[in-house]
Design a protein around this motif. Structure first.
Motif, PDB file in Angstrom:
ATOM      1  N   PRO A  50     -36.192 -96.694 -10.176  1.00 48.91           N
ATOM      2  CA  PRO A  50     -36.867 -97.411 -11.263  1.00 48.91           C
ATOM      3  C   PRO A  50     -35.981 -97.683 -12.475  1.00 48.91           C
ATOM      4  O   PRO A  50     -36.247 -98.611 -13.234  1.00 48.91           O
ATOM      5  CB  PRO A  50     -38.011 -96.472 -11.670  1.00 48.91           C
ATOM      6  CG  PRO A  50     -38.160 -95.503 -10.562  1.00 48.91           C
ATOM      7  CD  PRO A  50     -36.856 -95.419  -9.855  1.00 48.91           C
ATOM      8  N   ASN A  51     -34.917 -96.891 -12.640  1.00 50.34           N
ATOM      9  CA  ASN A  51     -34.105 -97.005 -13.860  1.00 50.34           C
ATOM     10  C   ASN A  51     -32.969 -98.015 -13.743  1.00 50.34           C
ATOM     11  O   ASN A  51     -32.117 -98.115 -14.619  1.00 50.34           O
ATOM     12  CB  ASN A  51     -33.536 -95.623 -14.231  1.00 50.34           C
ATOM     13  CG  ASN A  51     -32.789 -94.984 -13.061  1.00 50.34           C
ATOM     14  OD1 ASN A  51     -32.908 -95.409 -11.912  1.00 50.34           O
ATOM     15  ND2 ASN A  51     -32.019 -93.943 -13.339  1.00 50.34           N
ATOM     16  N   VAL A  52     -32.930 -98.786 -12.655  1.00 50.56           N
ATOM     17  CA  VAL A  52     -31.843 -99.759 -12.478  1.00 50.56           C
ATOM     18  C   VAL A  52     -32.143-101.033 -13.285  1.00 50.56           C
ATOM     19  O   VAL A  52     -33.193-101.638 -13.119  1.00 50.56           O
ATOM     20  CB  VAL A  52     -31.660-100.114 -10.977  1.00 50.56           C
ATOM     21  CG1 VAL A  52     -30.725-101.304 -10.804  1.00 50.56           C
ATOM     22  CG2 VAL A  52     -31.136 -98.901 -10.211  1.00 50.56           C
ATOM     23  N   PRO A  53     -31.223-101.441 -14.177  1.00 48.75           N
ATOM     24  CA  PRO A  53     -31.441-102.686 -14.926  1.00 48.75           C
ATOM     25  C   PRO A  53     -31.471-103.890 -13.968  1.00 48.75           C
ATOM     26  O   PRO A  53     -30.708-103.919 -13.000  1.00 48.75           O
ATOM     27  CB  PRO A  53     -30.218-102.771 -15.843  1.00 48.75           C
ATOM     28  CG  PRO A  53     -29.626-101.394 -15.867  1.00 48.75           C
ATOM     29  CD  PRO A  53     -29.959-100.771 -14.545  1.00 48.75           C
ATOM     30  N   VAL A  54     -32.345-104.833 -14.260  1.00 46.21           N
ATOM     31  CA  VAL A  54     -32.506-105.995 -13.374  1.00 46.21           C
ATOM     32  C   VAL A  54     -31.179-106.747 -13.196  1.00 46.21           C
ATOM     33  O   VAL A  54     -30.844-107.180 -12.092  1.00 46.21           O
ATOM     34  CB  VAL A  54     -33.603-106.957 -13.906  1.00 46.21           C
ATOM     35  CG1 VAL A  54     -33.746-108.176 -12.995  1.00 46.21           C
ATOM     36  CG2 VAL A  54     -34.938-106.222 -14.002  1.00 46.21           C
ATOM     37  N   ASP A  55     -30.383-106.848 -14.269  1.00 45.10           N
ATOM     38  CA  ASP A  55     -29.119-107.598 -14.118  1.00 45.10           C
ATOM     39  C   ASP A  55     -28.124-106.849 -13.218  1.00 45.10           C
ATOM     40  O   ASP A  55     -27.258-107.473 -12.609  1.00 45.10           O
ATOM     41  CB  ASP A  55     -28.495-107.987 -15.481  1.00 45.10           C
ATOM     42  CG  ASP A  55     -28.272-106.806 -16.397  1.00 45.10           C
ATOM     43  OD1 ASP A  55     -28.901-105.749 -16.178  1.00 45.10           O
ATOM     44  OD2 ASP A  55     -27.472-106.926 -17.344  1.00 45.10           O
ATOM     45  N   HIS A  56     -28.285-105.551 -13.088  1.00 43.65           N
ATOM     46  CA  HIS A  56     -27.431-104.795 -12.157  1.00 43.65           C
ATOM     47  C   HIS A  56     -27.866-105.049 -10.712  1.00 43.65           C
ATOM     48  O   HIS A  56     -27.025-105.176  -9.813  1.00 43.65           O
ATOM     49  CB  HIS A  56     -27.482-103.299 -12.466  1.00 43.65           C
ATOM     50  CG  HIS A  56     -26.724-102.920 -13.703  1.00 43.65           C
ATOM     51  ND1 HIS A  56     -25.909-101.823 -13.775  1.00 43.65           N
ATOM     52  CD2 HIS A  56     -26.649-103.515 -14.927  1.00 43.65           C
ATOM     53  CE1 HIS A  56     -25.377-101.743 -14.995  1.00 43.65           C
ATOM     54  NE2 HIS A  56     -25.813-102.760 -15.707  1.00 43.65           N
ATOM     55  N   ALA A  57     -29.175-105.135 -10.505  1.00 40.15           N
ATOM     56  CA  ALA A  57     -29.688-105.471  -9.165  1.00 40.15           C
ATOM     57  C   ALA A  57     -29.214-106.873  -8.787  1.00 40.15           C
ATOM     58  O   ALA A  57     -28.778-107.123  -7.654  1.00 40.15           O
ATOM     59  CB  ALA A  57     -31.211-105.400  -9.155  1.00 40.15           C
ATOM     60  N   ARG A  58     -29.269-107.759  -9.764  1.00 37.20           N
ATOM     61  CA  ARG A  58     -28.836-109.145  -9.511  1.00 37.20           C
ATOM     62  C   ARG A  58     -27.333-109.191  -9.229  1.00 37.20           C
ATOM     63  O   ARG A  58     -26.880-109.959  -8.372  1.00 37.20           O
ATOM     64  CB  ARG A  58     -29.196-110.025 -10.713  1.00 37.20           C
ATOM     65  CG  ARG A  58     -29.326-111.492 -10.353  1.00 37.20           C
ATOM     66  CD  ARG A  58     -29.794-112.352 -11.523  1.00 37.20           C
ATOM     67  NE  ARG A  58     -31.158-112.061 -11.928  1.00 37.20           N
ATOM     68  CZ  ARG A  58     -31.512-111.656 -13.157  1.00 37.20           C
ATOM     69  NH1 ARG A  58     -30.597-111.484 -14.101  1.00 37.20           N
ATOM     70  NH2 ARG A  58     -32.779-111.435 -13.458  1.00 37.20           N
ATOM     71  N   ALA A  59     -26.565-108.364  -9.918  1.00 39.95           N
ATOM     72  CA  ALA A  59     -25.108-108.327  -9.699  1.00 39.95           C
ATOM     73  C   ALA A  59     -24.791-107.896  -8.263  1.00 39.95           C
ATOM     74  O   ALA A  59     -23.865-108.423  -7.627  1.00 39.95           O
ATOM     75  CB  ALA A  59     -24.451-107.369 -10.693  1.00 39.95           C
ATOM     76  N   PHE A  60     -25.577-106.956  -7.754  1.00 44.28           N
ATOM     77  CA  PHE A  60     -25.414-106.495  -6.366  1.00 44.28           C
ATOM     78  C   PHE A  60     -25.618-107.669  -5.401  1.00 44.28           C
ATOM     79  O   PHE A  60     -24.806-107.931  -4.512  1.00 44.28           O
ATOM     80  CB  PHE A  60     -26.418-105.370  -6.084  1.00 44.28           C
ATOM     81  CG  PHE A  60     -26.485-104.943  -4.643  1.00 44.28           C
ATOM     82  CD1 PHE A  60     -25.513-104.118  -4.097  1.00 44.28           C
ATOM     83  CD2 PHE A  60     -27.532-105.363  -3.819  1.00 44.28           C
ATOM     84  CE1 PHE A  60     -25.573-103.714  -2.760  1.00 44.28           C
ATOM     85  CE2 PHE A  60     -27.605-104.969  -2.489  1.00 44.28           C
ATOM     86  CZ  PHE A  60     -26.623-104.151  -1.961  1.00 44.28           C
ATOM     87  N   VAL A  61     -26.726-108.390  -5.605  1.00 44.54           N
ATOM     88  CA  VAL A  61     -27.062-109.534  -4.743  1.00 44.54           C
ATOM     89  C   VAL A  61     -26.002-110.630  -4.876  1.00 44.54           C
ATOM     90  O   VAL A  61     -25.512-111.176  -3.877  1.00 44.54           O
ATOM     91  CB  VAL A  61     -28.473-110.060  -5.081  1.00 44.54           C
ATOM     92  CG1 VAL A  61     -28.765-111.371  -4.361  1.00 44.54           C
ATOM     93  CG2 VAL A  61     -29.527-109.002  -4.728  1.00 44.54           C
ATOM     94  N   ASP A  62     -25.620-110.935  -6.123  1.00 40.35           N
ATOM     95  CA  ASP A  62     -24.612-111.983  -6.356  1.00 40.35           C
ATOM     96  C   ASP A  62     -23.283-111.637  -5.696  1.00 40.35           C
ATOM     97  O   ASP A  62     -22.607-112.515  -5.138  1.00 40.35           O
ATOM     98  CB  ASP A  62     -24.387-112.199  -7.862  1.00 40.35           C
ATOM     99  CG  ASP A  62     -25.583-112.879  -8.521  1.00 40.35           C
ATOM    100  OD1 ASP A  62     -26.442-113.424  -7.792  1.00 40.35           O
ATOM    101  OD2 ASP A  62     -25.673-112.861  -9.775  1.00 40.35           O
TER     102      ASP A  62
END
Length: 344
Positions: free
Chosen positions: A324-336
């Motif tokens: 739950p504590n993962v920032p959305v832009d970090h999740a997006r960076a993973f996908v990108d």
């Protein structure tokens, strides 16, 4: 049926040549997304799961906001005990609890294994609605908990680090344990077949607590039931098996009817490839905690992970659910980082 505009996930599961690995994240629909938290503030957990419009909205959020290559239906593995007539409570911040645990032959005899069509209709409705809303953008993943993991909750009554009670039950009453596992398997097969009928393009079986078993016990209490499920579904949809913590089972499971195997971060890509003889698509195995690292470090680690697995017969994912504590832009960076990957 709309044809899929992005079918990378299904092609990777079939072992076809892909231009890059597909990417999605376990638990991508939920806890780390601000829009999810707004719905969470308004509706309790099972209201979110059992209301198709809410489940659909939550399922679509990561596709819209993070850019993943697949949607996974928002639901919970404990809908199966519920459908079997077992009460499941979900307390915010505390996780699930099952007030009446399974202990005796009578308890097992009382379980309902028919009627998954009716009792779990809300899941199929959510899948059909999501399928319609996705309009072919990406594939839709359905899922269920594996029989061993579901037994753990039904016998233990709540989450555990060691699952002593569940294991004690298996060791002291093996005949009852196998009866329970078979009952769970039967309803799970019905459930997943109905998910496929409702629009799931592939299904994943989460054996979250398989790693609590020794290799020999895994072969006894987990593997036969995972294989039964994969065999029963092989003509309906591709099946991904995810026995978390059970790297020792990779060789056997790679020879099953499953299309893909999920692996956690405790096994190296090289070892996973070696154990499976490159015969099956592998999925994983980024440590979700690594998503808390600075973005450049995330991107570098993703590149190294894909270098190690190779781009073919591979699905980029985490080694367990996103926290739950993962920032959305970090999740997006993973996908990108997966989308930008170029073999070096």
């Amino acid at each position: 049926m709309s044809t899929l505009k992005n079918d990378l996930l299904l092609r990777a599961l079939r072992g076809e040549i892909v231009e890059r690995p597909p990417v999605w994240m376990m638990r991508q629909a939920g806890r780390y997304l601000p829009d999810y938290l707004k719905l969470k503030a308004k509706y309790d957990f099972f209201a979110r799961v059992q209301t198709p419009e809410l489940a659909t909205a939550i399922t679509l959020q990561p596709v819209d906001q993070v850019g993943v290559d697949a949607a996974i239906i928002f639901s919970d593995i404990l809908v199966i005990p519920q459908a079997m007539g077992v009460e499941v409570l979900m307390e915010e911040g505390k996780g699930p609890s099952l007030p009446k645990i399974i202990q005796t032959q009578q308890d097992i005899d009382a379980l309902i294994t028919e009627g998954a069509e009716e009792s779990l209709k809300y899941v199929y409705d959510a899948l059909s609605l999501t399928k319609k809303e996705l309009n072919g953008r990406v594939p839709l993943i359905g899922f269920a908990g594996a029989p061993w993991t579901i037994l753990c909750y039904m016998v233990e009554g709540k989450g555990s680090k060691t699952w002593d009670k569940a294991k004690q039950f298996a060791y002291t009453q093996p005949a009852l344990a196998h009866q329970l596992l078979q009952k769970i398997t039967n309803i799970t097969i019905q459930y997943l077949k109905l998910q496929a009928k409702a629009g799931a393009d592939t299904v994943q079986v989460f054996d979250s607590w398989a790693g609590s078993l020794s290799p020999a016990d895994f072969k006894t209490y987990a593997q036969p039931y995972l294989i039964q499920i994969a065999d029963a579904l092989k003509d309906d949809v591709p099946v991904i098996l995810f026995p978390k913590g059970s790297w020792y089972a990779l060789k056997d499971l790679s020879e099953s009817s499953a299309a893909g195997l999920g692996i956690d971060w405790c096994v190296s890509p090289q070892m996973a490839r070696e154990l499976t003889g490159n015969k099956i698509t592998l999925q994983g195995n980024f440590d979700p905690s690594m998503l808390l690292a600075p973005i450049p470090d995330i991107k570098k680690a993703v590149t190294e992970m894909i270098d190690a697995f190779g781009t073919q017969r591979y699905i980029a994912n985490l080694g367990h659910g996103i926290t739950p504590n993962v920032p959305v832009d970090h999740a997006r960076a993973f996908v990108d980082a997966v989308k930008e990957y170029r073999p070096r």
